[in-house]
Design an enzyme around this catalytic site. Structure first.
Site, PDB file in Angstrom:
ATOM      1  N   HIS A  52       0.850  -1.183   0.000  1.00  0.00           N
ATOM      2  CA  HIS A  52       0.000   0.000   0.000  1.00  0.00           C
ATOM      3  C   HIS A  52       0.891   1.241   0.000  1.00  0.00           C
ATOM      4  CE1 HIS A  52       0.638  -0.103   4.416  1.00  0.00           C
ATOM      5  NE2 HIS A  52       0.328   1.183   4.379  1.00  0.00           N
ATOM      6  N   TYR A 120       3.952   1.995  14.492  1.00  0.00           N
ATOM      7  CA  TYR A 120       4.256   2.969  13.450  1.00  0.00           C
ATOM      8  C   TYR A 120       3.574   4.298  13.721  1.00  0.00           C
ATOM      9  CZ  TYR A 120      -0.138   1.301  11.342  1.00  0.00           C
ATOM     10  OH  TYR A 120      -1.441   0.934  11.114  1.00  0.00           O
TER      11      TYR A 120
END
Length: 152
Positions: A52, A120
């Site tokens: 992605h 993240y």
């Protein structure tokens, strides 16, 4: 190296109690130009989560447990590294922070026999009504990445 990708080697300060390491600081704008969101995910051994990319946000990845093969592919037409692929091995064996700029496709495969955890940070918060997330198949022919382990 793909244009705009940044790697920060983490420094562990160890003693008889354990260790301490800084992930990201507000005086490191090369890592995170602004704070949008922090997220935490776990994937099982052998899982491939790819690919992605984003139009608006940068991602800053860290694998505190387990190990992963991280693959980047530059989709930015004006970039000097357009259509370049890079592979990073991250996790317990290589504790690094990896900045993935917007427009660079990214994904990972969990290595070994234990799950991998990823933490993240992003420069934008997730917007459910208008997600800044574009998907490509894990075996996208344009990227042409071979996810098989090479036994050497």
């Amino acid at each position: 190296m793909i244009e705009g990708v940044v790697i920060k080697k983490l420094v562990k300060h160890c003693d008889d109690r354990g260790f301490f390491a800084e992930l990201v600081r507000d005086d490191e704008p090369e890592l995170l130009s602004k704070f949008g969101q922090a997220s935490w995910s776990m994937s099982y051994p052998g899982v491939i989560k790819a690919f992605h990319y984003h139009d608006k946000q940068d991602d800053l990845w860290f694998f505190p447990s387990g190990n992963a093969q991280v693959v980047l592919y530059d989709l930015r037409k004006g970039s000097p590294t357009y259509k370049k692929t890079e592979v990073y091995y991250m996790g317990e064996e290589n504790p690094i922070m990896l900045l993935i700029p917007k427009g660079v496709a990214h994904g990972y495969r969990v290595l070994g026999e234990r799950p991998a955890t990823i933490i993240y940070f992003t420069t934008e918060s997730y917007n459910l009504q208008s997600p800044d997330e574009h998907r490509l198949d894990w075996d996208d022919p344009e990227i042409g990445f071979d996810w098989e382990t090479k036994y050497r």
